[in-house]
Motif scaffolding. Structure first.
Motif, PDB file in Angstrom:
ATOM      1  N   ALA A 116      53.044 -38.440 -54.032  1.00  0.00           N
ATOM      2  CA  ALA A 116      52.510 -39.799 -54.131  1.00  0.00           C
ATOM      3  C   ALA A 116      53.091 -40.513 -55.353  1.00  0.00           C
ATOM      4  O   ALA A 116      53.431 -41.706 -55.289  1.00  0.00           O
ATOM      5  CB  ALA A 116      50.989 -39.741 -54.221  1.00  0.00           C
ATOM      6  N   ILE A 117      53.201 -39.797 -56.464  1.00  0.00           N
ATOM      7  CA  ILE A 117      53.781 -40.386 -57.676  1.00  0.00           C
ATOM      8  C   ILE A 117      55.246 -40.739 -57.448  1.00  0.00           C
ATOM      9  O   ILE A 117      55.720 -41.814 -57.849  1.00  0.00           O
ATOM     10  CB  ILE A 117      53.631 -39.425 -58.874  1.00  0.00           C
ATOM     11  N   LEU A 118      56.005 -39.833 -56.782  1.00  0.00           N
ATOM     12  CA  LEU A 118      57.412 -40.098 -56.505  1.00  0.00           C
ATOM     13  C   LEU A 118      57.583 -41.341 -55.628  1.00  0.00           C
ATOM     14  O   LEU A 118      58.475 -42.176 -55.860  1.00  0.00           O
ATOM     15  CB  LEU A 118      58.039 -38.881 -55.827  1.00  0.00           C
ATOM     16  N   ASN A 137      47.513 -46.879 -51.028  1.00  0.00           N
ATOM     17  CA  ASN A 137      48.046 -46.237 -49.817  1.00  0.00           C
ATOM     18  C   ASN A 137      49.239 -45.319 -50.100  1.00  0.00           C
ATOM     19  O   ASN A 137      50.117 -45.161 -49.238  1.00  0.00           O
ATOM     20  CB  ASN A 137      48.428 -47.291 -48.767  1.00  0.00           C
ATOM     21  N   TYR A 138      49.262 -44.739 -51.302  1.00  0.00           N
ATOM     22  CA  TYR A 138      50.276 -43.728 -51.591  1.00  0.00           C
ATOM     23  C   TYR A 138      49.633 -42.355 -51.416  1.00  0.00           C
ATOM     24  O   TYR A 138      49.377 -41.617 -52.339  1.00  0.00           O
ATOM     25  CB  TYR A 138      50.808 -43.895 -53.011  1.00  0.00           C
ATOM     26  N   GLY A 139      49.406 -42.033 -50.178  1.00  0.00           N
ATOM     27  CA  GLY A 139      48.767 -40.763 -49.878  1.00  0.00           C
ATOM     28  C   GLY A 139      49.469 -40.106 -48.714  1.00  0.00           C
ATOM     29  O   GLY A 139      50.612 -40.475 -48.401  1.00  0.00           O
ATOM     30  N   PRO A 140      48.810 -39.133 -48.097  1.00  0.00           N
ATOM     31  CA  PRO A 140      47.436 -38.678 -48.399  1.00  0.00           C
ATOM     32  C   PRO A 140      47.388 -37.753 -49.623  1.00  0.00           C
ATOM     33  O   PRO A 140      48.336 -37.019 -49.883  1.00  0.00           O
ATOM     34  CB  PRO A 140      47.052 -37.910 -47.139  1.00  0.00           C
ATOM     35  N   LEU A 141      46.303 -37.809 -50.347  1.00  0.00           N
ATOM     36  CA  LEU A 141      46.077 -36.902 -51.469  1.00  0.00           C
ATOM     37  C   LEU A 141      44.598 -36.842 -51.775  1.00  0.00           C
ATOM     38  O   LEU A 141      43.840 -37.740 -51.394  1.00  0.00           O
ATOM     39  CB  LEU A 141      46.843 -37.360 -52.714  1.00  0.00           C
ATOM     40  N   LYS A 142      44.206 -35.792 -52.434  1.00  0.00           N
ATOM     41  CA  LYS A 142      42.808 -35.610 -52.816  1.00  0.00           C
ATOM     42  C   LYS A 142      42.633 -35.981 -54.282  1.00  0.00           C
ATOM     43  O   LYS A 142      43.494 -35.716 -55.118  1.00  0.00           O
ATOM     44  CB  LYS A 142      42.395 -34.149 -52.610  1.00  0.00           C
ATOM     45  N   ASP A 157      41.204 -34.764 -57.109  1.00  0.00           N
ATOM     46  CA  ASP A 157      40.636 -33.498 -57.561  1.00  0.00           C
ATOM     47  C   ASP A 157      41.028 -33.129 -58.994  1.00  0.00           C
ATOM     48  O   ASP A 157      40.654 -32.067 -59.490  1.00  0.00           O
ATOM     49  CB  ASP A 157      41.065 -32.371 -56.615  1.00  0.00           C
ATOM     50  N   GLY A 158      41.803 -33.991 -59.686  1.00  0.00           N
ATOM     51  CA  GLY A 158      42.204 -33.679 -61.049  1.00  0.00           C
ATOM     52  C   GLY A 158      43.256 -32.598 -61.140  1.00  0.00           C
ATOM     53  O   GLY A 158      43.475 -32.032 -62.222  1.00  0.00           O
ATOM     54  N   PHE A 159      43.930 -32.312 -60.015  1.00  0.00           N
ATOM     55  CA  PHE A 159      44.941 -31.262 -59.966  1.00  0.00           C
ATOM     56  C   PHE A 159      46.266 -31.872 -59.521  1.00  0.00           C
ATOM     57  O   PHE A 159      46.325 -32.595 -58.515  1.00  0.00           O
ATOM     58  CB  PHE A 159      44.496 -30.179 -58.985  1.00  0.00           C
ATOM     59  N   VAL A 160      47.333 -31.603 -60.260  1.00  0.00           N
ATOM     60  CA  VAL A 160      48.645 -32.167 -59.924  1.00  0.00           C
ATOM     61  C   VAL A 160      49.343 -31.234 -58.934  1.00  0.00           C
ATOM     62  O   VAL A 160      50.229 -30.440 -59.305  1.00  0.00           O
ATOM     63  CB  VAL A 160      49.511 -32.382 -61.186  1.00  0.00           C
ATOM     64  N   GLY A 161      48.912 -31.337 -57.689  1.00  0.00           N
ATOM     65  CA  GLY A 161      49.512 -30.534 -56.633  1.00  0.00           C
ATOM     66  C   GLY A 161      50.663 -31.272 -55.966  1.00  0.00           C
ATOM     67  O   GLY A 161      51.077 -32.358 -56.389  1.00  0.00           O
ATOM     68  N   ARG A 188      42.669 -37.842 -62.264  1.00  0.00           N
ATOM     69  CA  ARG A 188      41.790 -38.409 -61.238  1.00  0.00           C
ATOM     70  C   ARG A 188      41.932 -39.930 -61.154  1.00  0.00           C
ATOM     71  O   ARG A 188      41.914 -40.510 -60.058  1.00  0.00           O
ATOM     72  CB  ARG A 188      40.328 -38.035 -61.518  1.00  0.00           C
ATOM     73  N   THR A 189      42.064 -40.577 -62.300  1.00  0.00           N
ATOM     74  CA  THR A 189      42.238 -42.033 -62.307  1.00  0.00           C
ATOM     75  C   THR A 189      43.537 -42.426 -61.606  1.00  0.00           C
ATOM     76  O   THR A 189      43.571 -43.366 -60.797  1.00  0.00           O
ATOM     77  CB  THR A 189      42.255 -42.563 -63.755  1.00  0.00           C
ATOM     78  N   ALA A 190      44.619 -41.693 -61.910  1.00  0.00           N
ATOM     79  CA  ALA A 190      45.899 -41.973 -61.258  1.00  0.00           C
ATOM     80  C   ALA A 190      45.800 -41.710 -59.752  1.00  0.00           C
ATOM     81  O   ALA A 190      46.312 -42.503 -58.936  1.00  0.00           O
ATOM     82  CB  ALA A 190      46.990 -41.107 -61.880  1.00  0.00           C
ATOM     83  N   GLN A 191      45.151 -40.618 -59.369  1.00  0.00           N
ATOM     84  CA  GLN A 191      45.006 -40.295 -57.946  1.00  0.00           C
ATOM     85  C   GLN A 191      44.201 -41.372 -57.213  1.00  0.00           C
ATOM     86  O   GLN A 191      44.571 -41.780 -56.097  1.00  0.00           O
ATOM     87  CB  GLN A 191      44.334 -38.935 -57.794  1.00  0.00           C
TER      88      GLN A 191
END
Length: 213
Positions: free
Chosen positions: A176-178, A159-164, A166-170, A149-152
């Motif tokens: 976003a990480i890439l 602005n590395y989104g969109p993402l939720k 939610d504590g889930f690595v979807g 969640r902290t990383a998200q």
């Protein structure tokens, strides 16, 4: 004075003297022969003497010592294997938890972010665990959830989104990480890692993003 009166006077005098002597004797005897029952005041005040204990002294280890040594060992072993850890001081920071999660993800383990003894044995001996079975995404511990969640939150703020959050690595979080890794010249992994958290922390120190410790 007649002989009879003289005799009576001597008798009375002798009796008086006898009474006086008897009284003096009784008084002296009472003082010297007095018996005191019970302890003296000094004996009542004086504390009793206690014998030294013959029981062995048992040293109780400080709480958390074993956990600290385990954390240090995990940090040391992961650092030796190329997982970014920071200082090997036993402090379980976000970077340490993220590095553990990167190792867990690479080996098909459930994400815990915890420096446990079982994990240490798995790293050193390569022992398989029950966590290796099944999808990793379905096994996320509370500490790992907080790191994700902290990383998200940080990636979303940059602005590395969109993402939720939610504590889930979807897929959205992986993409976003890439994007973040490519933009900062990092090896592309798409997973939460010690290197990712350290890079985000540097940006947070510059005021570009706020991170929850």
């Amino acid at each position: 004075m007649t002989p009879r009166r003289l005799q009576l006077g001597l008798t009375a005098y002798a009796g008086l003297c006898g009474l006086v002597l008897a009284n003096l004797f009784l008084m002296q005897g009472g003082r010297s022969g007095q018996v005191v029952i019970g302890a003296s005041p000094e004996a009542a005040i004086k504390p009793p003497v206690r014998a030294l204990s013959t029981q062995p002294v048992v040293t109780v280890p400080m709480p958390g010592t074993a956990a600290l040594e385990t954390a240090r060992a995990v940090q040391r072993e992961l650092s030796a294997r190329g997982y970014v850890m920071g200082a090997n001081d036993g402090a379980v920071s976000l970077v340490t938890r993220a590095a553990i999660m990167a190792y867990e993800a690479d080996h098909g383990l459930g994400l815990t972010g915890e420096p446990s003894e079982a994990l240490l044995q798995r790293i050193i001996l390569g022992q398989a665990t029950a966590d290796a079975a099944g999808p990793v995404s379905a096994k996320i511990g509370p500490q790992a959830d907080q790191v994700i969640r902290t990383a998200q939150q940080s990636l979303l703020a940059l602005n590395y989104g969109p993402l939720k959050v939610d504590g889930f690595v979807g897929d959205a979080t992986v993409q976003a990480i890439l994007k973040f890794e490519r933009a900062h010249g990092m090896p592309e992994s798409g997973r939460v890692s010690g290197g990712l958290i350290m890079a985000l922390a540097k940006l947070a120190a510059l005021g570009h993003v706020q991170m929850n410790q």
